[in-house]
Design a protein around this motif. Structure first.
Motif, PDB file in Angstrom:
ATOM      1  N   THR A 195       2.136   0.327   7.831  1.00 53.09           N
ATOM      2  CA  THR A 195       3.148  -0.270   6.951  1.00 53.09           C
ATOM      3  C   THR A 195       3.267   0.542   5.667  1.00 53.09           C
ATOM      4  OG1 THR A 195       1.552  -1.690   5.807  1.00 53.09           O
ATOM      5  CG2 THR A 195       2.552  -2.570   7.838  1.00 53.09           C
ATOM      6  N   TRP A 196       4.358   0.273   4.922  1.00 50.37           N
ATOM      7  CA  TRP A 196       4.546   0.947   3.637  1.00 50.37           C
ATOM      8  C   TRP A 196       3.492   0.507   2.634  1.00 50.37           C
ATOM      9  CZ3 TRP A 196       6.831   5.259   3.159  1.00 50.37           C
ATOM     10  CH2 TRP A 196       7.940   5.580   3.940  1.00 50.37           C
ATOM     11  N   ASP A 197       3.043  -0.743   2.716  1.00 49.24           N
ATOM     12  CA  ASP A 197       1.972  -1.198   1.818  1.00 49.24           C
ATOM     13  C   ASP A 197       0.705  -0.382   2.051  1.00 49.24           C
ATOM     14  OD1 ASP A 197       3.544  -3.093   0.624  1.00 49.24           O
ATOM     15  OD2 ASP A 197       2.845  -4.766   1.865  1.00 49.24           O
ATOM     16  N   GLY A 198       0.429  -0.097   3.332  1.00 51.11           N
ATOM     17  CA  GLY A 198      -0.736   0.723   3.648  1.00 51.11           C
ATOM     18  C   GLY A 198      -0.579   2.135   3.118  1.00 51.11           C
ATOM     19  N   ALA A 199       0.623   2.686   3.211  1.00 54.77           N
ATOM     20  CA  ALA A 199       0.870   4.041   2.700  1.00 54.77           C
ATOM     21  C   ALA A 199       0.724   4.086   1.186  1.00 54.77           C
ATOM     22  CB  ALA A 199       2.260   4.507   3.120  1.00 54.77           C
ATOM     23  N   ALA A 200       1.183   3.028   0.497  1.00 50.58           N
ATOM     24  CA  ALA A 200       1.090   2.987  -0.968  1.00 50.58           C
ATOM     25  C   ALA A 200      -0.358   3.020  -1.434  1.00 50.58           C
ATOM     26  CB  ALA A 200       1.795   1.741  -1.495  1.00 50.58           C
ATOM     27  N   ARG A 201      -1.279   2.482  -0.593  1.00 50.15           N
ATOM     28  CA  ARG A 201      -2.695   2.480  -0.977  1.00 50.15           C
ATOM     29  C   ARG A 201      -3.300   3.880  -0.938  1.00 50.15           C
ATOM     30  NH1 ARG A 201      -2.626  -2.826   1.286  1.00 50.15           N
ATOM     31  NH2 ARG A 201      -3.042  -2.108   3.412  1.00 50.15           N
ATOM     32  N   LEU A 202      -2.593   4.839  -0.331  1.00 51.74           N
ATOM     33  CA  LEU A 202      -3.075   6.220  -0.285  1.00 51.74           C
ATOM     34  C   LEU A 202      -2.802   6.973  -1.585  1.00 51.74           C
ATOM     35  CD1 LEU A 202      -1.867   7.208   3.296  1.00 51.74           C
ATOM     36  CD2 LEU A 202      -4.205   6.674   2.584  1.00 51.74           C
ATOM     37  N   VAL A 203      -1.946   6.411  -2.429  1.00 45.92           N
ATOM     38  CA  VAL A 203      -1.599   7.087  -3.690  1.00 45.92           C
ATOM     39  C   VAL A 203      -2.780   7.022  -4.639  1.00 45.92           C
ATOM     40  CG1 VAL A 203      -0.054   7.074  -5.681  1.00 45.92           C
ATOM     41  CG2 VAL A 203       0.850   6.562  -3.394  1.00 45.92           C
ATOM     42  N   PHE A 254      11.695   8.250 -14.139  1.00 46.81           N
ATOM     43  CA  PHE A 254      11.705   6.835 -14.515  1.00 46.81           C
ATOM     44  C   PHE A 254      10.449   6.091 -14.047  1.00 46.81           C
ATOM     45  CE2 PHE A 254      16.165   8.117 -14.588  1.00 46.81           C
ATOM     46  CZ  PHE A 254      16.487   7.738 -15.877  1.00 46.81           C
ATOM     47  N   GLN A 255       9.424   6.828 -13.622  1.00 44.85           N
ATOM     48  CA  GLN A 255       8.162   6.187 -13.240  1.00 44.85           C
ATOM     49  C   GLN A 255       7.539   5.360 -14.364  1.00 44.85           C
ATOM     50  OE1 GLN A 255       7.104   9.790 -10.395  1.00 44.85           O
ATOM     51  NE2 GLN A 255       5.272   8.623 -10.835  1.00 44.85           N
ATOM     52  N   PRO A 256       7.624   5.797 -15.641  1.00 40.94           N
ATOM     53  CA  PRO A 256       7.052   4.951 -16.700  1.00 40.94           C
ATOM     54  C   PRO A 256       7.689   3.563 -16.774  1.00 40.94           C
ATOM     55  CG  PRO A 256       7.490   7.163 -17.530  1.00 40.94           C
ATOM     56  CD  PRO A 256       8.120   7.076 -16.178  1.00 40.94           C
ATOM     57  N   CYS A 257       8.858   3.391 -16.162  1.00 41.01           N
ATOM     58  CA  CYS A 257       9.555   2.106 -16.198  1.00 41.01           C
ATOM     59  C   CYS A 257       9.051   1.143 -15.124  1.00 41.01           C
ATOM     60  CB  CYS A 257      11.056   2.308 -15.989  1.00 41.01           C
ATOM     61  SG  CYS A 257      11.827   3.409 -17.194  1.00 41.01           S
ATOM     62  N   LEU A 258       8.166   1.604 -14.242  1.00 42.93           N
ATOM     63  CA  LEU A 258       7.781   0.794 -13.091  1.00 42.93           C
ATOM     64  C   LEU A 258       6.352   0.270 -13.204  1.00 42.93           C
ATOM     65  CD1 LEU A 258       9.180   3.113 -10.245  1.00 42.93           C
ATOM     66  CD2 LEU A 258      10.343   1.203 -11.395  1.00 42.93           C
ATOM     67  N   PRO A 259       6.133  -0.988 -12.816  1.00 42.68           N
ATOM     68  CA  PRO A 259       4.760  -1.503 -12.711  1.00 42.68           C
ATOM     69  C   PRO A 259       3.986  -0.672 -11.687  1.00 42.68           C
ATOM     70  CG  PRO A 259       6.379  -3.271 -12.428  1.00 42.68           C
ATOM     71  CD  PRO A 259       7.139  -1.984 -12.409  1.00 42.68           C
ATOM     72  N   PRO A 260       2.652  -0.563 -11.824  1.00 41.88           N
ATOM     73  CA  PRO A 260       1.874   0.321 -10.945  1.00 41.88           C
ATOM     74  C   PRO A 260       2.100   0.097  -9.459  1.00 41.88           C
ATOM     75  CG  PRO A 260       0.520  -0.437 -12.756  1.00 41.88           C
ATOM     76  CD  PRO A 260       1.821  -1.168 -12.875  1.00 41.88           C
ATOM     77  N   GLU A 261       2.138  -1.173  -9.008  1.00 38.53           N
ATOM     78  CA  GLU A 261       2.273  -1.401  -7.568  1.00 38.53           C
ATOM     79  C   GLU A 261       3.622  -0.916  -7.035  1.00 38.53           C
ATOM     80  OE1 GLU A 261       3.578  -5.168  -9.702  1.00 38.53           O
ATOM     81  OE2 GLU A 261       1.940  -3.706  -9.875  1.00 38.53           O
ATOM     82  N   ILE A 262       4.674  -1.026  -7.855  1.00 43.44           N
ATOM     83  CA  ILE A 262       5.995  -0.537  -7.433  1.00 43.44           C
ATOM     84  C   ILE A 262       6.032   0.989  -7.532  1.00 43.44           C
ATOM     85  CG2 ILE A 262       8.461  -0.534  -7.993  1.00 43.44           C
ATOM     86  CD1 ILE A 262       8.216  -3.450  -8.766  1.00 43.44           C
ATOM     87  N   GLU A 263       5.388   1.546  -8.557  1.00 49.43           N
ATOM     88  CA  GLU A 263       5.331   3.004  -8.686  1.00 49.43           C
ATOM     89  C   GLU A 263       4.613   3.621  -7.490  1.00 49.43           C
ATOM     90  OE1 GLU A 263       3.572   6.555 -11.559  1.00 49.43           O
ATOM     91  OE2 GLU A 263       3.059   4.465 -11.986  1.00 49.43           O
ATOM     92  N   TYR A 264       3.493   3.032  -7.070  1.00 46.56           N
ATOM     93  CA  TYR A 264       2.766   3.570  -5.916  1.00 46.56           C
ATOM     94  C   TYR A 264       3.631   3.479  -4.652  1.00 46.56           C
ATOM     95  CZ  TYR A 264      -1.323   3.101  -8.984  1.00 46.56           C
ATOM     96  OH  TYR A 264      -2.194   3.195 -10.036  1.00 46.56           O
ATOM     97  N   GLY A 265       4.350   2.371  -4.516  1.00 48.60           N
ATOM     98  CA  GLY A 265       5.249   2.218  -3.371  1.00 48.60           C
ATOM     99  C   GLY A 265       6.339   3.268  -3.374  1.00 48.60           C
ATOM    100  N   LEU A 266       6.856   3.592  -4.570  1.00 46.96           N
ATOM    101  CA  LEU A 266       7.895   4.618  -4.691  1.00 46.96           C
ATOM    102  C   LEU A 266       7.344   5.984  -4.292  1.00 46.96           C
ATOM    103  CD1 LEU A 266      10.682   5.649  -5.667  1.00 46.96           C
ATOM    104  CD2 LEU A 266       9.638   5.932  -7.929  1.00 46.96           C
ATOM    105  N   ILE A 267       6.163   6.332  -4.807  1.00 46.55           N
ATOM    106  CA  ILE A 267       5.555   7.630  -4.483  1.00 46.55           C
ATOM    107  C   ILE A 267       5.345   7.737  -2.972  1.00 46.55           C
ATOM    108  CG2 ILE A 267       3.493   9.055  -4.743  1.00 46.55           C
ATOM    109  CD1 ILE A 267       3.227   7.856  -7.597  1.00 46.55           C
ATOM    110  N   ALA A 268       4.890   6.643  -2.366  1.00 48.08           N
ATOM    111  CA  ALA A 268       4.675   6.641  -0.908  1.00 48.08           C
ATOM    112  C   ALA A 268       5.981   6.924  -0.173  1.00 48.08           C
ATOM    113  CB  ALA A 268       4.085   5.308  -0.464  1.00 48.08           C
ATOM    114  N   ARG A 269       7.052   6.256  -0.567  1.00 44.26           N
ATOM    115  CA  ARG A 269       8.323   6.421   0.143  1.00 44.26           C
ATOM    116  C   ARG A 269       8.962   7.785  -0.108  1.00 44.26           C
ATOM    117  NH1 ARG A 269      10.925   1.248   1.847  1.00 44.26           N
ATOM    118  NH2 ARG A 269       9.405  -0.412   1.478  1.00 44.26           N
ATOM    119  N   GLU A 270       8.687   8.368  -1.271  1.00 44.42           N
ATOM    120  CA  GLU A 270       9.258   9.676  -1.592  1.00 44.42           C
ATOM    121  C   GLU A 270       8.489  10.820  -0.941  1.00 44.42           C
ATOM    122  OE1 GLU A 270      12.032  10.517  -3.584  1.00 44.42           O
ATOM    123  OE2 GLU A 270      12.503   8.401  -3.354  1.00 44.42           O
ATOM    124  N   THR A 271       7.221  10.593  -0.624  1.00 50.28           N
ATOM    125  CA  THR A 271       6.387  11.695  -0.120  1.00 50.28           C
ATOM    126  C   THR A 271       5.898  11.477   1.309  1.00 50.28           C
ATOM    127  OG1 THR A 271       4.378  10.686  -1.052  1.00 50.28           O
ATOM    128  CG2 THR A 271       5.573  12.254  -2.447  1.00 50.28           C
TER     129      THR A 271
END
Length: 712
Positions: free
Chosen positions: A653-661, A672-689
């Motif tokens: 799942t994407w939640d599992g991928a976000a835990r790899l960040v 715009f990463q400074p605008c995001l709470p950590p859990e959403i930022e990690y999810g974004l990094i996961a989806r972008e990479t």
């Protein structure tokens, strides 16, 4: 029962008259007839046709008819393109089309000076050609009366829509469409144009957003003559320059290279051979690019060497041949580039690949394989873009000079880019920005806070216009003339001191560097090194990697392959003979490492490598076609198989991928990463990479192969 009139008969009398007399046409092309029906029926649509297939007229003839019949006034149609050069290129065409019925077109982007902009505001054109970044700047400017200027927009034409759909600029663009629709207080008609898109139904739905108009894909589907394809293995860039010099003498050749450094290197080598060569890439000054394109357009025996910028519909005249050094990273890009040829009556579209190494040779063969099978990558626009949503929240707070804290979302509601951003996530993003002083919530209105001013306001105001950032560059000046730009890091490299370098295909000596002013003064030199620009490693799609495996495991050859290409590919097939042992083999090398040949694509392999490293506790590294196990992770093939089996037993799942960040080494995927709470930022990094779907596809393949082994 009454019969429906032919498409051309539905156009206004003035437009019909000008088609015959102004354009000198005997009728409409199939794509123009179909798009006339769709546009006059009021549909949002994506219009598909090859480059030079008449897409611009397909969109504008019915729009001009509506403009004429319904008496649209002021700026009623926006023409949006991904790059300024395409706007410049289309200016004369739009001027001619609008002039047919006594209307006007205007152009607005970063190179258009203030006096020209003022004239446009004082006397608005009917059609405005603009980039998304300039639209954002207009909406935020206190000097431009954007509400009055855009109040009469009735339709938006997006050229090269595929270039927007797959990244943040697309999310930004569809957000702007929603904001402009709110200002114009109408359901704006949205028309996307493309020569290559694999998922047009998805694109038209994404473009439509909150619009209630019907949706239609306009695809004439006409059969085209098979292109002439050639794949050769040349081994080095020197050999490529030699072959380009000798290939197709007396013709106009466009050579694509996928890095600015290599454009400079190849251009310089060609000029040393006495070839009439011109260069075009984004780090050259506009004057250099324009002069090169104009000289090339007027030449008869010449070469232009360019990056991907010249694949986006820019007209450099009738080309004879397209040559690709190595290979692009997608079929879509290949089709755009090849589409620069075969425009003249009786001519054939063509592309010659010159591979300088084995990897690029295999990739080019795989591109040809996918093309032969009719495959084009889907653009797959994202519906979860929290970072662009944060950008929009800031932009609206500035546009409205304080947006209602409970009303700002109404400007964007229905936008497809945020379809999967939950209300809870939306609220947490705003709360995080307020808590971190990026926004201030005062009197139920959101305004830019002190930290927001430092990051995105005042002196850094330009940073807000676009959704992406570029690294710091220095302008290279020869006297009063700008040659182009180089990355500051290139000149700061202490290990490799740079006295001379090549730019615009010519060597320069550094006279002085003004770090504060951001300029580098140069004078001509005899020789120089090739500059480096900031860039990211290429992550190949799973579909392309799968095609690479097909090439390696097949015994067939393609008609396009030269004898040298056949010999080199046969050697690769021999060295990859272990692939015959199974679809996803583990290969141990003499250095004590182990490779798992997934052919799963870079983003999917990144998920698998991260999870396997957690399981094995040692270094696991992702590539595009394989995953490498090093040190302790490579000790036991049995242990690796067991770890893969454990992953295959459950859906990732994407939640599992976000835990790899890694929270201590977060990738910078958005400003715009400074605008995001950590859990959403990690999810974004996961989806972008990463790509969880590709990882699951690889695991399903592994599971299927192991089950077959068990049965056997």
């Amino acid at each position: 029962m009454t019969t429906r009139p032919d498409a051309i008969d539905r156009l206004s009398p003035a437009v019909r008259y000008q088609i015959a007399n102004g354009l000198g046409w005997s009728g409409l092309r199939p794509v123009q007839a179909l798009s006339t029906e769709a546009v006059l029926d009021g549909a949002n649509c994506v219009v598909l046709a090859p480059t030079a297939g008449g897409k611009t007229e397909a969109a504008f003839l019915p729009l001009l008819s509506k403009m004429d019949v319904e008496d649209w006034r002021n700026v009623s149609v926006l023409y949006v393109a991904p790059i300024r050069a395409l706007l410049n290129n289309q200016e004369a065409r739009l001027t001619k089309l609008t002039g047919l019925i006594g209307r006007r077109a205007g152009k607005w982007h970063g190179d258009v000076k203030e006096p020209a902009r003022k004239r446009l505001i004082d006397d608005p054109p009917d059609v405005l050609a603009i980039t998304p970044e300039s639209l954002e700047a207009m909406l935020l400017s206190t000097r431009t009366p954007a509400r009055r200027f855009l109040a009469h927009v009735r339709a938006v034409v997006i050229d090269e829509v595929h270039a927007f759909a797959g990244d943040d600029r697309g999310a930004h663009l569809v957000s702007l469409l929603e904001r402009i629709a709110r200002i114009a207080e109408t359901d704006i008609q949205r028309i996307g144009l493309s020569a290559t898109v694999g998922d047009p139904d998805v694109i038209v739905e994404w473009l439509s957003g909150s619009s209630m108009r019907p949706q239609r894909v306009v695809d004439p589907g006409s059969a085209r003559k098979s292109p002439e394809l050639h794949l050769d293995f040349v081994g080095t860039l020197d050999n490529a320059a030699l072959l380009i010099d000798r290939l197709y003498p007396g013709t106009r050749r466009l050579v694509f290279v996928d890095s600015r450094r290599r454009v400079e290197e190849l251009g310089h080598r060609l000029s040393q051979r006495g070839v009439d060569v011109y260069l075009s890439h984004s780090s050259l000054a506009l004057s250099e690019r324009t002069a090169a394109e104009k000289a090339f357009e007027e030449g008869t025996n010449c070469v232009i060497v360019a990056t991907s910028a010249l694949e986006l519909g820019i007209d450099v005249g009738d080309l004879d041949h397209v040559i690709q050094i190595d290979a692009p990273s997608s079929v879509s890009s290949f089709l755009q580039r090849m589409g620069r040829t075969g425009r003249r009556a009786g001519s054939t579209a063509n592309c010659t690949f010159l591979a300088t190494d084995g990897d690029s040779l295999l990739r080019a063969a795989a591109i040809i394989d996918l093309f032969r099978n009719g495959y084009v990558e889907p653009a797959a626009p994202s519906t979860w873009t929290p970072h662009v949503l944060a950008h929009q929240a800031i932009a609206l707070s500035m546009q409205e000079q304080g947006s209602a804290s409970h009303g700002w979302w109404s400007w964007l509601e229905g936008c497809a880019a945020y379809r999967d951003v939950s209300a809870e996530e939306r609220e947490s993003i705003v709360r995080h920005m307020v808590d971190n002083d990026i926004l201030v919530d005062a009197d139920a209105r959101l305004a830019l806070g002190a930290r927001g001013e430092r990051l995105y306001g005042a002196r850094n105001f330009l940073e807000l216009y676009a959704v992406f950032s570029t690294p710091r560059v220095l302008r290279v000046m020869h006297g009063q003339s700008e040659v182009g730009v180089v990355d500051a890091s290139f000149l700061q490299d202490k290990e490799h001191k740079v006295p001379n370098f090549v730019l615009a295909g010519r060597p320069w000596r550094i006279v002085g560097v003004d770090w504060k002013g951001g300029t580098c003064s140069v004078e001509p030199a005899e020789a120089g090194s090739y500059p480096r620009w900031f860039g990211l490693p290429v992550s190949l799609e799973r579909s392309l990697c799968q095609a690479m495996r097909r090439v390696l495991t097949s015994e067939e050859t393609d008609l396009s392959w030269s004898k040298r290409a056949i010999t080199a590919l046969e050697a690769q097939r021999e060295s990859h003979a272990f692939l015959d042992d199974g679809p996803l083999p583990l290969e141990e090398d003499p250095d004590g490492r182990c490779r798992w040949w997934t052919f799963g694509g870079g983003a999917g392999n990144r998920v698998l490598a991260g999870l396997l490293e957690l399981e094995l506790g040692e270094r696991v590294s992702p590539g595009n076609t394989f995953i490498t196990f090093s040190n302790g992770a490579a000790e036991s093939a049995v242990g690796i198989r067991r770890a893969i089996d454990l992953l295959a037993a459950r859906a990732l799942t994407w939640d599992g991928a976000a835990r790899l960040v890694d929270s201590n080494q977060r990738s910078r995927v958005s400003k715009f990463q400074p605008c995001l709470p950590p859990e959403i930022e990690y999810g974004l990094i996961a989806r972008e990479t990463m790509n969880v779907d590709d990882a699951n596809a690889t695991l399903a393949e592994w599971k299927g192969s192991t089950q077959q082994e068990t049965k056997a």
